[in-house]
Enzyme design. Structure first.
Site, PDB file in Angstrom:
ATOM      1  N   THR A 158     -35.965  12.288 -50.725  1.00  9.72           N
ATOM      2  CA  THR A 158     -34.594  12.223 -50.190  1.00  9.72           C
ATOM      3  C   THR A 158     -33.693  13.021 -51.135  1.00  9.72           C
ATOM      4  O   THR A 158     -33.614  14.230 -51.030  1.00  9.72           O
ATOM      5  CB  THR A 158     -34.120  10.766 -50.028  1.00  9.72           C
ATOM      6  OG1 THR A 158     -34.343  10.045 -51.248  1.00  9.72           O
ATOM      7  CG2 THR A 158     -34.862  10.087 -48.887  1.00  9.72           C
ATOM      8  N   THR A 195     -36.381   0.319 -53.970  1.00 10.71           N
ATOM      9  CA  THR A 195     -35.745   1.610 -53.988  1.00 10.71           C
ATOM     10  C   THR A 195     -36.603   2.798 -54.270  1.00 10.71           C
ATOM     11  O   THR A 195     -36.152   3.784 -54.789  1.00 10.71           O
ATOM     12  CB  THR A 195     -34.625   1.637 -55.017  1.00 10.71           C
ATOM     13  OG1 THR A 195     -34.303   0.309 -55.332  1.00 10.71           O
ATOM     14  CG2 THR A 195     -33.448   2.345 -54.452  1.00 10.71           C
ATOM     15  N   GLU A 281     -30.715  10.267 -59.898  1.00 14.73           N
ATOM     16  CA  GLU A 281     -29.668  11.138 -59.358  1.00 14.73           C
ATOM     17  C   GLU A 281     -28.695  11.568 -60.457  1.00 14.73           C
ATOM     18  O   GLU A 281     -28.075  10.735 -61.118  1.00 14.73           O
ATOM     19  CB  GLU A 281     -28.925  10.418 -58.244  1.00 14.73           C
ATOM     20  CG  GLU A 281     -29.783  10.249 -56.999  1.00 14.73           C
ATOM     21  CD  GLU A 281     -29.148   9.368 -55.949  1.00 14.73           C
ATOM     22  OE1 GLU A 281     -29.617   9.425 -54.807  1.00 14.73           O
ATOM     23  OE2 GLU A 281     -28.207   8.630 -56.268  1.00 14.73           O
TER      24      GLU A 281
END
Length: 408
Positions: A158, A195, A281
């Protein structure tokens, strides 16, 4: 546990199709515009399997369907994964879509429906575009080519910047046995289990219940010890498939090479956990925290995770600031009983605290060491003999930018 390290070798060019019996594929279908977004791992035979799942009370439809598949017989023969859409919080329609995805896979690959697991990752709350899924599954033709294993790795991403793979070879009963894994995960990482998605393949001969015991224990020391942002997702899980095609004796806790197998599985899980933490991230640095001299392993792990999850510690590391006060503050917040007068802390092997008293160190040397990509914090409690580790990443301006604009 003593691991027979000499019996375990890392295969630098190995992948999830290196263990006997496995093939893979990753394709572009339009869920993520021009990026790969649908993939599958298929085994030549029904494989023993094990899985661990998110502890988030809101569990996505694919996760519920996969639980149903694994509970049926403890075997899987295929895993189908899409990215770009989580199929989470999508009501009864989402559950029906996940079951249809399983049926599509069973029909396409010619296997029992409960031998198919499904997984999804991406934006929450958006219906899964089944027209794309139907067309996509029908075109999945897995191969044993390493290039397709890499394509699968790409298809499950993703916001990840890199693919995450690892592979090891071990010796069981004098025979070569291979175990490999792939993972995705970059944001919303605070597993318990959560996650992230990870899929592990092995040609080891091991039954479902034994494999489940090993995976559950190892998860607590690896995937559950990483954190990027403290958020727990709705979708994610780790699945292990064991084809048994190495033709060794069945591996169990009484097997003479049990510790070798567990050690190899732990290496795979730890490698993938670290890669996820490093690819957080907006991350620029991997942070590893080791707590030594604790009374119990659980207490050591709890303190380590408290430190690596601290936003103040993460921002200090990003700013290359040796602010050890934030570290000791996190230790005190952990709710673990400690002696506040006997704590030592090293940062990049440089002593900053000894017996809870500040130490003089070279600012120039520290600045140089904090510019490195991997930062190691060691905490010595002097209370016992147990240790525990956790992994995370720094917190940057880019993290806020990525998550402020995620849907757009």
């Amino acid at each position: 546990m003593m691991i027979k390290v000499a019996s375990i070798t890392k295969l630098e060019n190995g992948s999830i199709v290196t263990p006997k019996g496995f093939s893979a594929i990753g394709t572009v279908n339009g869920l993520k515009k021009e990026k790969k977004d649908l993939g599958a791992i298929v085994c030549d035979v029904p494989a023993s399997c094990a899985a661990v799942y998110t502890t988030n009370q809101i569990q996505a439809a694919p996760l519920q369907v996969t639980k149903d598949s694994i509970t049926a017989e403890g075997k899987l023969q295929a895993i189908i994964v899409n990215s770009g859409n989580a199929n989470a919080c999508t009501g009864m329609q989402g559950l029906q879509d996940a079951y249809e995805m399983r049926v599509l896979g069973a029909e396409h690959f010619g296997m029992k429906e409960n031998y198919v697991a499904v997984a999804s990752t991406g934006v929450i709350g958006v219906p899964l575009p089944m027209d794309i899924i139907r067309k996509g599954v029908a075109t999945l033709i897995p191969t044993k080519e390493e290039s397709e294993a890499y394509s699968f790795s790409e298809a499950i991403l993703t916001t990840d910047l890199i693919t995450k793979e690892t592979c090891y070879e071990m010796i069981i009963d004098g025979k070569k046995v291979v175990i490999a894994g792939v993972a995705k995960g970059s944001g919303m990482i605070h597993p318990n289990m959560a996650t992230m998605l990870s899929f592990i393949t092995t040609d080891a001969h091991i039954e479902h219940n034994v494999l489940q015991t090993a995976l559950s224990q190892i998860t607590n020391h690896t995937f559950n010890q990483i954190t990027v942002d403290g958020d727990t997702s709705t979708n994610d899980m780790v699945i292990v498939m064991a084809s048994g095609l190495s033709e060794t004796r069945p591996i169990n806790m009484e097997h003479t090479d049990w510790e070798t197998f567990v050690g190899a599985l732990q290496k795979v899980c730890e490698d993938l956990a670290k890669k996820i933490a490093q690819d957080g991230e907006g991350a620029t640095k991997l942070i590893e925290v080791n707590v030594l001299g604790a009374q119990t392993n659980e207490e050591a792990k709890k303190i380590a995770k408290q430190i690596v999850g601290s936003s103040l510690v993460k921002t200090a590391i990003h700013g290359e600031d040796p602010n050890w006060g934030r570290i000791i503050s996190s230790i005190g917040q952990s709710e673990v009983a400690i002696n506040p007068n006997t704590i030592d802390i090293t940062l990049q092997s440089i002593s900053v605290l000894k017996n809870s008293e500040p130490q003089t160190f070279s600012e120039e040397k520290m600045k140089e060491r904090l510019q490195e990509d991997e930062i190691v914090i060691n905490v010595y409690l002097h209370l016992g003999e147990e240790t525990g580790s956790a992994w995370g990443c720094d917190l940057s301006y880019e993290y806020v930018k990525i998550n402020a604009c995620y849907r757009t």
